[in-house]
Design an enzyme around this catalytic site. Structure first.
Site, PDB file in Angstrom:
ATOM      1  N   ASP A   1       0.815  -1.227   0.000  1.00  0.00           N
ATOM      2  CA  ASP A   1       0.000   0.000   0.000  1.00  0.00           C
ATOM      3  C   ASP A   1       0.842   1.267   0.000  1.00  0.00           C
ATOM      4  OD1 ASP A   1      -2.220  -1.708   0.320  1.00  0.00           O
ATOM      5  OD2 ASP A   1      -1.955  -1.663   2.497  1.00  0.00           O
TER       6      ASP A   1
ATOM      7  N   HIS B   1      -4.253  -2.301  -5.900  1.00  0.00           N
ATOM      8  CA  HIS B   1      -3.705  -0.980  -6.163  1.00  0.00           C
ATOM      9  C   HIS B   1      -4.863  -0.039  -6.383  1.00  0.00           C
ATOM     10  CE1 HIS B   1       0.274  -2.382  -6.856  1.00  0.00           C
ATOM     11  NE2 HIS B   1      -0.014  -3.051  -7.938  1.00  0.00           N
TER      12      HIS B   1
END
Ligand code: GDP
Length: 429
Positions: free
Chosen positions: A12, A40
């Site tokens: 992340d 994503h």
């Protein structure tokens, strides 16, 4: 030239945004590991998207997007994901899938759920996407490569054998109904028909592409600390998250990877369990979580609130070193604009000593963070295009971290959009 975009930490970090931005100049984007278990987030002219299996080049019509052999391929999820973007007016992307890529079987998801249930409080906090059972089977040599779906005799033989042992575990360990060959075979036929248009000899394709001098991006999932060898084992993922594995998971020579862009977030975040030394709690954490990322720190795949903390120089220096970093992309810096002072974790105190090299998991679990505070810049830095135009304290923050980790920060992301990017000459280059 081949460039890898990978993460330094727990994932992340904003790899999707960086890949999507760099994809402007790319011909090919490749996913080389992991599965649909992470995601994503990408913001562009079509809107905001959470990608799980698709490479981040799918929004560019001139790009070939490749699912490499190292990926855990969940075929119905891939097909649904393609539909989810074309339904939102993104033109149909160019996608090919390696004929050596292995398939996430319906029972992998089932075994993931059963095992997490069985472990109860000791569970790994898996996303239950079947990734761990998938990779276990791959290395136990009872997985299914995409090409095998096209040979029915072989499929029936192998499935019969595999289901024999799966059913013993299902019935006697998990107390569930056994699987039926006919049901699984029918699903495999559906999978075969779904994936057929995309199957390709990817390593041969890439061999030619490299010879022609194409610009190729390898896109990593998660980050160094989730690597099964070099991460916080056992709270890791099941495939290597390192740029070096890009060569294997895509099928290209290792020496072709010339540039390794390691994405670091300007603070830390993690989804799921595992040691996280610079983690913060309470109101301080809630505020960072609320302001973080693009609309809060919540997992792109799971929606789970992310754990947050201050930037960790110890973990990130290690994370960058293991990736073989040539460039650091420093992301989500704009979020920190609200703080008077910004703590940075510069060392770990272990048994009364301060260390700056990231230790093995059992030692890291005992570590206490050592924080230094840097002055904040107290303004919104979105929209700034030149490094020199960033506030002095913001530059000091970047340069302080660059010096601590020892890798050049050459890309700075000051917003979620494609154009929120600042390129910089680093003195370390
Ligand atoms: P990835 O898995 O590494 O691609 O990371 P995620 O997409 O899961 O998380 C990154 C989050 O931060 C996403 O919501 C992005 O839209 C967002 N993001 C990326 N770069 C920036 C940035 O520079 N500023 C802000 N505010 N958000 C960013």
């Amino acid at each position: 030239m081949v460039t890898a975009v990978v993460g330094a930490n727990w994932g992340d970090e904003g790899k999707g945004k960086i890949t999507d931005t760099l994809a402007n100049d790319a011909d090919i984007v490749i996913r080389f590991q992991g599965g649909a278990n992470a995601g994503h987030t990408i913001v562009n002219e079509y809107g905001k998207f959470a990608l799980h299996t698709l490479p981040s080049g799918v929004f560019h019509q001139n790009i070939m997007n490749i699912i490499g052999n190292g990926v855990a391929l969940d075929i119905p999820k891939l097909v649904a994901e393609i539909k989810s973007i074309t339904d939102r007016d993104v033109p149909k992307p160019n996608i090919i899938v390696s004929d050596r890529c292995q398939v996430v079987m319906p029972y992998h998801v089932l075994f993931d759920q059963c095992e997490e249930e069985r472990l109860g409080k000791k569970s790994f906090g898996s996303t239950k996407s079947g990734i761990a059972p998938f990779y276990s089977d791959k290395y136990a040599k009872i997985g299914f490569q995409v090409n095998e779906l096209f040979d029915d005799d072989y499929l029936v033989d192998k499935l019969t054998q595999v289901l024999d042992s799966k059913n013993v575990i299902l019935e006697h360990l998990y107390h569930k109904e056994p699987l039926k060959l006919d049901d699984i075979l029918k699903t495999m036929h559906e999978y075969r028909d779904m994936i057929k248009p995309y199957v390709c000899d990817v390593s041969a394709y890439l061999y030619e592409a490299i010879k022609e001098g194409k610009n190729i991006l390898l896109e990593g999932q998660l980050g160094t600390l989730k690597d099964p060898d070099h991460g916080i084992y056992p709270m890791v993922t099941s495939s290597s998250t390192l740029a070096g594995f890009g060569a294997i998971g895509a099928g290209i020579p290792p020496y072709e990877i010339k540039k390794i862009i390691t994405v670091n977030k300007a603070y830390s975040s993690a989804v799921g369990a595992g040691v996280f030394t610079s983690e913060i709690f309470g109101e301080e954490a809630d505020e960072l979580r609320r302001r973080g990322g693009d609309g809060g720190e919540f997992g792109a795949t799971t929606g789970r609130p992310r754990r947050v903390g201050w930037y960790d120089c110890v973990a990130s220096k290690y994370g960058c070193r293991l990736q073989g970093t040539t460039d650091v992309a420093f992301t989500v810096l704009d979020v920190l604009g609200y703080l008077d002072e910004i703590p940075v974790c510069t060392g770990y105190e272990v048994d009364g000593k301060v260390v700056t090299d990231f230790p093995v998991t059992l030692v890291t679990e005992k570590a206490k963070p050592v924080f230094e505070k840097l002055p904040g810049w107290k303004c919104d830095i979105r929209g700034i295009k030149k490094y020199e135009d960033l506030p002095l304290n913001c530059r000091k923050y970047i340069e302080f971290i660059e010096e601590k980790i020892g890798f050049p920060i050459t890309i700075i992301s000051n917003g979620p959009g494609r154009d929120d990017i600042i390129y910089r000459e680093s003195p370390l280059k």
